[in-house]
Design a protein around this motif. Structure first.
Motif, short mmCIF file in Angstrom:
data_model
loop_
_atom_site.label_atom_id
_atom_site.label_comp_id
_atom_site.label_asym_id
_atom_site.label_seq_id
_atom_site.Cartn_x
_atom_site.Cartn_y
_atom_site.Cartn_z
N ALA A 146 -16.47 0.98 5.69
CA ALA A 146 -16.07 2.37 5.83
C ALA A 146 -15.45 2.60 7.20
N ASP A 147 -14.50 3.52 7.26
CA ASP A 147 -13.92 3.97 8.52
C ASP A 147 -14.03 5.49 8.52
N GLU A 148 -14.96 5.99 9.32
CA GLU A 148 -15.23 7.43 9.31
C GLU A 148 -14.05 8.22 9.85
N ASP A 149 -13.37 7.69 10.88
CA ASP A 149 -12.23 8.41 11.45
C ASP A 149 -11.05 8.47 10.48
N ALA A 150 -10.77 7.35 9.83
CA ALA A 150 -9.66 7.31 8.86
C ALA A 150 -10.05 7.94 7.53
N ARG A 151 -11.35 8.14 7.33
CA ARG A 151 -11.90 8.76 6.12
C ARG A 151 -11.56 7.94 4.87
N VAL A 152 -12.03 6.70 4.92
CA VAL A 152 -11.86 5.81 3.78
C VAL A 152 -13.09 4.93 3.67
N LEU A 153 -13.55 4.71 2.46
CA LEU A 153 -14.68 3.81 2.24
C LEU A 153 -14.37 2.88 1.08
N VAL A 154 -15.04 1.73 1.13
CA VAL A 154 -14.87 0.70 0.10
C VAL A 154 -16.24 0.44 -0.52
N LEU A 155 -16.31 0.51 -1.84
CA LEU A 155 -17.54 0.27 -2.59
C LEU A 155 -17.30 -0.88 -3.56
N ASP A 156 -18.36 -1.64 -3.85
CA ASP A 156 -18.20 -2.61 -4.93
C ASP A 156 -18.08 -1.85 -6.25
N ARG A 157 -17.24 -2.37 -7.13
CA ARG A 157 -16.97 -1.68 -8.39
C ARG A 157 -18.00 -2.08 -9.44
N LEU A 158 -18.60 -1.07 -10.06
CA LEU A 158 -19.61 -1.32 -11.08
C LEU A 158 -18.97 -1.64 -12.42
N PRO A 159 -19.64 -2.42 -13.24
CA PRO A 159 -19.14 -2.67 -14.60
C PRO A 159 -19.43 -1.46 -15.49
N GLY A 160 -18.91 -1.50 -16.68
CA GLY A 160 -19.27 -0.47 -17.66
C GLY A 160 -18.16 0.50 -17.95
N TRP A 218 0.82 -1.21 0.00
CA TRP A 218 0.00 0.00 0.00
C TRP A 218 0.85 1.26 0.00
N GLY A 219 2.15 1.12 0.18
CA GLY A 219 3.01 2.29 0.24
C GLY A 219 3.01 3.11 -1.03
N THR A 220 2.65 2.51 -2.15
CA THR A 220 2.61 3.24 -3.42
C THR A 220 1.24 3.87 -3.69
N SER A 221 0.31 3.72 -2.76
CA SER A 221 -1.07 4.14 -3.01
C SER A 221 -1.35 5.58 -2.62
N GLY A 222 -0.45 6.19 -1.84
CA GLY A 222 -0.69 7.54 -1.37
C GLY A 222 -1.60 7.62 -0.16
N LEU A 223 -1.90 6.48 0.46
CA LEU A 223 -2.79 6.44 1.62
C LEU A 223 -2.01 6.63 2.92
N ARG A 224 -2.69 7.14 3.94
CA ARG A 224 -2.09 7.29 5.26
C ARG A 224 -2.08 5.95 6.00
N ASP A 225 -1.26 5.87 7.04
CA ASP A 225 -1.07 4.62 7.76
C ASP A 225 -2.38 4.07 8.30
N GLU A 226 -3.22 4.94 8.88
CA GLU A 226 -4.48 4.46 9.46
C GLU A 226 -5.45 3.97 8.38
N GLN A 227 -5.36 4.55 7.19
CA GLN A 227 -6.19 4.09 6.08
C GLN A 227 -5.72 2.72 5.60
N VAL A 228 -4.41 2.55 5.52
CA VAL A 228 -3.86 1.25 5.12
C VAL A 228 -4.24 0.18 6.14
N ALA A 229 -4.16 0.52 7.42
CA ALA A 229 -4.50 -0.46 8.46
C ALA A 229 -5.95 -0.91 8.33
N PHE A 230 -6.84 0.02 8.04
CA PHE A 230 -8.25 -0.35 7.87
C PHE A 230 -8.42 -1.26 6.66
#
Length: 281
Positions: free
Chosen positions: A85-99, A3-15
């Motif tokens: 979702a993690d509101e404190d870390a400010r990250v959410l995961v959604l299923d990816r739509l086709p198209g 995840w180090g190449t993703s630009g995410l913060r440590d708490e976001q990666v942990a989640f």
């Protein structure tokens, strides 16, 4: 996955490590204007969209509320499902739509796609409605505050807009759940079927506000797309008197915000919107 190449913060990666099992980063789909990271991630269970942002990003809580509070569920499989979702870390995961994204494809100017956009949006709007006596007051005050921020609106135009808003006496309006950025940049098309993404500007507003981007970007030059959209929607949600004020407010917001984030093309669009909006006065 590193995840180090993703630009995410440590708490976001942990989640995300607690959500995914052996994920792969497929693509970085971030727009680059704000601090929002949009990542296409895949694991054994499927494909997902990870959206992460900074603490001051106003889009994150709006999108989280749209999904978590059930507003998007009325659209069923025409939109993404919130996975985690993690509101404190400010990250959410959604299923990816086709198209395929409508913007930049033949679907962008397809009347049938715009007709579907009207139908889908009407379904989203119809799930709730209430009177808000202060909405237009808040928008007027916000426009006046924006004119005090740094911008490149010429002085005479800014003074005229300020005088108009200061003289305006707003009234109560009906507000509904709105997408806030409804146009082909936030539509996917899968085998001819329109799907909706990105609720970072979700809020309760007058239904007509979801027409502002379409009106400026498409309807002025392609009236057949306006007709198709309204055919799908079932009626025209724009009250002529309120519409001119909403257009003026949107134009100010676009010109000032785009200047703040150094998006010169979008700023030029905001300046054009402002000139066009003022013709109604």
């Amino acid at each position: 996955m590193h995840w180090g190449t993703s630009g995410l913060r440590d708490e976001q990666v942990a989640f995300l490590q607690s959500v995914f099992d052996d994920p792969v980063l497929v693509a970085d789909d971030s727009w680059g204007l704000l601090d929002t990271r949009v990542l296409h991630v895949r694991d054994a269970a499927g494909d997902y969209v990870v959206k992460a942002s900074g603490q001051d990003n106003a889009h994150f809580p709006r999108e989280l509320a749209a999904h978590r509070d059930g507003w998007t569920s009325v659209l069923g499989r025409r939109t993404s499902r919130l996975v985690a979702a993690d509101e404190d870390a400010r990250v959410l995961v959604l299923d990816r739509l086709p198209g395929r994204l409508a913007l930049g494809s033949p679907h962008e100017h397809d009347p049938d796609v715009h007709r579907q956009a009207g139908t889908v949006l009407r379904r989203f709007h119809q799930q709730s409605a209430r009177e808000d006596p202060q909405y237009l007051h808040r928008e007027r005050d916000k426009a006046l505050r924006l004119l005090d921020d740094p911008h490149r609106i010429d002085a005479d135009t800014a003074e005229r807009v300020r005088a108009l808003f200061e003289a305006w006496v707003p009234h109560p309006v009906t507000v509904v759940p709105t997408h806030g950025d409804w146009h082909p940049r936030n539509w996917l098309v899968d085998r001819g079927r329109l799907l909706a993404i990105d609720y970072g500007r979700f809020a309760l507003r007058p239904a007509a506000t979801d027409c502002t981007r379409l009106a400026v970007l498409y309807w002025e030059r392609r009236p057949e797309l306006e007709r198709a959209f309204l055919d799908g929607y079932g009626e025209d949600p724009r009250d002529p008197e309120d519409w001119r004020w909403l257009q003026l407010r949107e134009a100010v917001g676009t010109a000032v915000w785009a200047h703040a984030v150094h998006d010169e093309a979008f700023e030029a669009q905001g300046q054009r919107m402002l000139r066009d909006a003022l013709t109604a006065f």
